[in-house]
Design an enzyme around this catalytic site. Structure first.
Site, PDB file in Angstrom:
ATOM      1  N   ALA A 136       0.799  -1.224   0.000  1.00  0.00           N
ATOM      2  CA  ALA A 136       0.000   0.000   0.000  1.00  0.00           C
ATOM      3  C   ALA A 136       0.832   1.274   0.000  1.00  0.00           C
ATOM      4  O   ALA A 136       0.428   2.292  -0.559  1.00  0.00           O
ATOM      5  CB  ALA A 136      -0.939  -0.004   1.211  1.00  0.00           C
TER       6      ALA A 136
ATOM      7  N   THR B  82       0.061   5.063  -1.660  1.00  0.00           N
ATOM      8  CA  THR B  82      -0.267   6.240  -0.847  1.00  0.00           C
ATOM      9  C   THR B  82       0.437   7.482  -1.398  1.00  0.00           C
ATOM     10  O   THR B  82      -0.077   8.596  -1.272  1.00  0.00           O
ATOM     11  CB  THR B  82       0.114   6.043   0.634  1.00  0.00           C
ATOM     12  OG1 THR B  82       1.492   5.675   0.733  1.00  0.00           O
ATOM     13  CG2 THR B  82      -0.738   4.954   1.283  1.00  0.00           C
TER      14      THR B  82
ATOM     15  N   PHE C 167      -5.888   1.167   2.851  1.00  0.00           N
ATOM     16  CA  PHE C 167      -7.156   0.547   3.241  1.00  0.00           C
ATOM     17  C   PHE C 167      -7.138   0.078   4.689  1.00  0.00           C
ATOM     18  O   PHE C 167      -8.107   0.239   5.420  1.00  0.00           O
ATOM     19  CB  PHE C 167      -7.440  -0.634   2.305  1.00  0.00           C
ATOM     20  CG  PHE C 167      -8.627  -1.464   2.692  1.00  0.00           C
ATOM     21  CD1 PHE C 167      -9.910  -1.043   2.373  1.00  0.00           C
ATOM     22  CD2 PHE C 167      -8.468  -2.662   3.367  1.00  0.00           C
ATOM     23  CE1 PHE C 167     -11.012  -1.815   2.724  1.00  0.00           C
ATOM     24  CE2 PHE C 167      -9.564  -3.434   3.718  1.00  0.00           C
ATOM     25  CZ  PHE C 167     -10.838  -3.007   3.397  1.00  0.00           C
ATOM     26  N   ARG C 168      -6.045  -0.486   5.119  1.00  0.00           N
ATOM     27  CA  ARG C 168      -5.986  -1.091   6.457  1.00  0.00           C
ATOM     28  C   ARG C 168      -5.983  -0.048   7.577  1.00  0.00           C
ATOM     29  O   ARG C 168      -6.164  -0.381   8.744  1.00  0.00           O
ATOM     30  CB  ARG C 168      -4.751  -1.984   6.579  1.00  0.00           C
ATOM     31  CG  ARG C 168      -4.786  -3.177   5.647  1.00  0.00           C
ATOM     32  CD  ARG C 168      -3.569  -4.055   5.853  1.00  0.00           C
ATOM     33  NE  ARG C 168      -3.542  -4.639   7.185  1.00  0.00           N
ATOM     34  CZ  ARG C 168      -4.219  -5.727   7.532  1.00  0.00           C
ATOM     35  NH1 ARG C 168      -4.967  -6.342   6.654  1.00  0.00           N
ATOM     36  NH2 ARG C 168      -4.124  -6.204   8.754  1.00  0.00           N
TER      37      ARG C 168
ATOM     38  N   HIS D  38      -3.579  -9.420  -5.617  1.00  0.00           N
ATOM     39  CA  HIS D  38      -4.940  -9.246  -5.111  1.00  0.00           C
ATOM     40  C   HIS D  38      -5.906  -8.780  -6.195  1.00  0.00           C
ATOM     41  O   HIS D  38      -6.988  -8.292  -5.893  1.00  0.00           O
ATOM     42  CB  HIS D  38      -4.941  -8.287  -3.920  1.00  0.00           C
ATOM     43  CG  HIS D  38      -4.187  -8.811  -2.735  1.00  0.00           C
ATOM     44  ND1 HIS D  38      -3.556  -8.002  -1.800  1.00  0.00           N
ATOM     45  CD2 HIS D  38      -3.940 -10.084  -2.336  1.00  0.00           C
ATOM     46  CE1 HIS D  38      -2.969  -8.758  -0.894  1.00  0.00           C
ATOM     47  NE2 HIS D  38      -3.191 -10.021  -1.187  1.00  0.00           N
TER      48      HIS D  38
ATOM     49  N   CYS E 198     -21.970 -16.012 -15.686  1.00  0.00           N
ATOM     50  CA  CYS E 198     -21.519 -16.515 -16.994  1.00  0.00           C
ATOM     51  C   CYS E 198     -20.047 -16.252 -17.272  1.00  0.00           C
ATOM     52  O   CYS E 198     -19.503 -16.760 -18.242  1.00  0.00           O
ATOM     53  CB  CYS E 198     -22.377 -15.918 -18.110  1.00  0.00           C
ATOM     54  SG  CYS E 198     -22.035 -14.173 -18.472  1.00  0.00           S
TER      55      CYS E 198
ATOM     56  N   CYS F 262     -25.038  -8.253 -15.352  1.00  0.00           N
ATOM     57  CA  CYS F 262     -24.711  -8.699 -16.698  1.00  0.00           C
ATOM     58  C   CYS F 262     -26.003  -8.859 -17.511  1.00  0.00           C
ATOM     59  O   CYS F 262     -27.108  -8.926 -16.944  1.00  0.00           O
ATOM     60  CB  CYS F 262     -23.976 -10.028 -16.600  1.00  0.00           C
ATOM     61  SG  CYS F 262     -23.517 -10.803 -18.162  1.00  0.00           S
TER      62      CYS F 262
ATOM     63  N   ILE G 114       9.263   5.816  -0.971  1.00  0.00           N
ATOM     64  CA  ILE G 114       9.653   4.873  -2.022  1.00  0.00           C
ATOM     65  C   ILE G 114       9.916   5.579  -3.348  1.00  0.00           C
ATOM     66  O   ILE G 114      10.902   5.309  -4.023  1.00  0.00           O
ATOM     67  CB  ILE G 114       8.548   3.831  -2.250  1.00  0.00           C
ATOM     68  CG1 ILE G 114       8.209   3.132  -0.938  1.00  0.00           C
ATOM     69  CG2 ILE G 114       8.979   2.789  -3.264  1.00  0.00           C
ATOM     70  CD1 ILE G 114       6.951   2.315  -1.030  1.00  0.00           C
TER      71      ILE G 114
END
Length: 241
Positions: free
Chosen positions: A23, A27, A34-35, A122, A133, A151, A232
């Site tokens: 995550a 960010t 989410f956590r 995920h 279907c 659908c 990062i």
């Protein structure tokens, strides 16, 4: 020698590097973790649920309208764009340094930045399919067909993401594990390494250089050759050989 210079050195000699991200990678593009969310009160169900409960298979089946309302508000960030970390990884792949990205994120930003070999552990918000279907749909179908996207066959069109209580795709897991097993360098970024089974993939690594780019400690810190605590995106961009 500082950490970024050392990372640049390692990357300059790598030919099968793999990035394993979570995550924290997203960010920096403005997508909340989410956590980190707390309880969520449902006006229609008159109850409070955890995000994990609302993002579960059983919640989708029992309360589809509430599930899709939650999904559209909390999972889909159409304005989010790749950050300099995503772009740096795509450039490393283009140069023949990075072999693959394995990501726990579902936003599709690695591909949007230009990465080709991406294992989405995920799933992805960019894809959807009919539960009856199997017909395939794009994200726009879920966003435009409210409250419950259906659908032409009448089945519910659900996002192609792994919900709580569901298993990860076997082929995706095996592909990511094979890439990590063959890697000479493994960069782990923006993940607490507490979400299994995805986090267990790093145990397949047998290469020379294990690098962690994360704000907080993880259980892999003791194994890492290099630990970088800066964001990062900035770290990867600055370390481009």
């Amino acid at each position: 020698m500082d950490e970024i210079t050392r990372l640049k050195e390692i990357l300059s000699t790598s030919r099968r590097a793999v990035f394993f991200g979570g995550a924290g990678m997203s960010t920096e593009s403005g997508i909340p973790d989410f956590r980190s969310a707390g309880g969520i009160y449902s006006e229609t169900l008159h109850r409070e649920f955890t995000p994990e409960q609302m993002a579960s298979h059983s919640f989708l089946m029992a309360h589809p309208a509430e599930f899709f309302d939650f999904y559209r508000r909390r999972f889909v960030y159409l304005s989010a764009a790749p950050n300099e970390g995503h772009r740096a990884l795509a450039e490393l792949e283009r140069r023949g340094i990075l072999a693959a990205v394995a990501t726990q994120n579902i936003d599709g930003l690695h591909q949007a930045a230009g990465s080709k070999t991406v294992y989405e552990l995920h799933g992805s918000i960019r894809r959807a399919y009919c539960m009856d279907c199997g017909a395939r749909y794009a994200l726009s179908y879920i966003m435009e067909h409210t409250p419950i996207p259906r659908c032409s066959c009448g089945g519910i069109v659900r996002p192609d993401v792994v919900l709580y209580e569901e298993s990860l795709d076997t082929a995706t897991i095996e592909g990511a594990a094979a890439a990590i097993r063959a890697a000479d360098t493994l960069i782990i970024g923006g993940t607490s390494l507490i979400v299994y089974p995805a986090a267990g993939l790093i145990d397949a690594f047998r290469g020379a250089h294990l690098i962690l780019i994360n704000k907080t400690e993880t259980h892999a810190d003791a194994r890492a050759e290099l630990i970088i605590r800066t964001p990062i995106g900035a770290a990867l961009h600055a370390a481009l050989p």
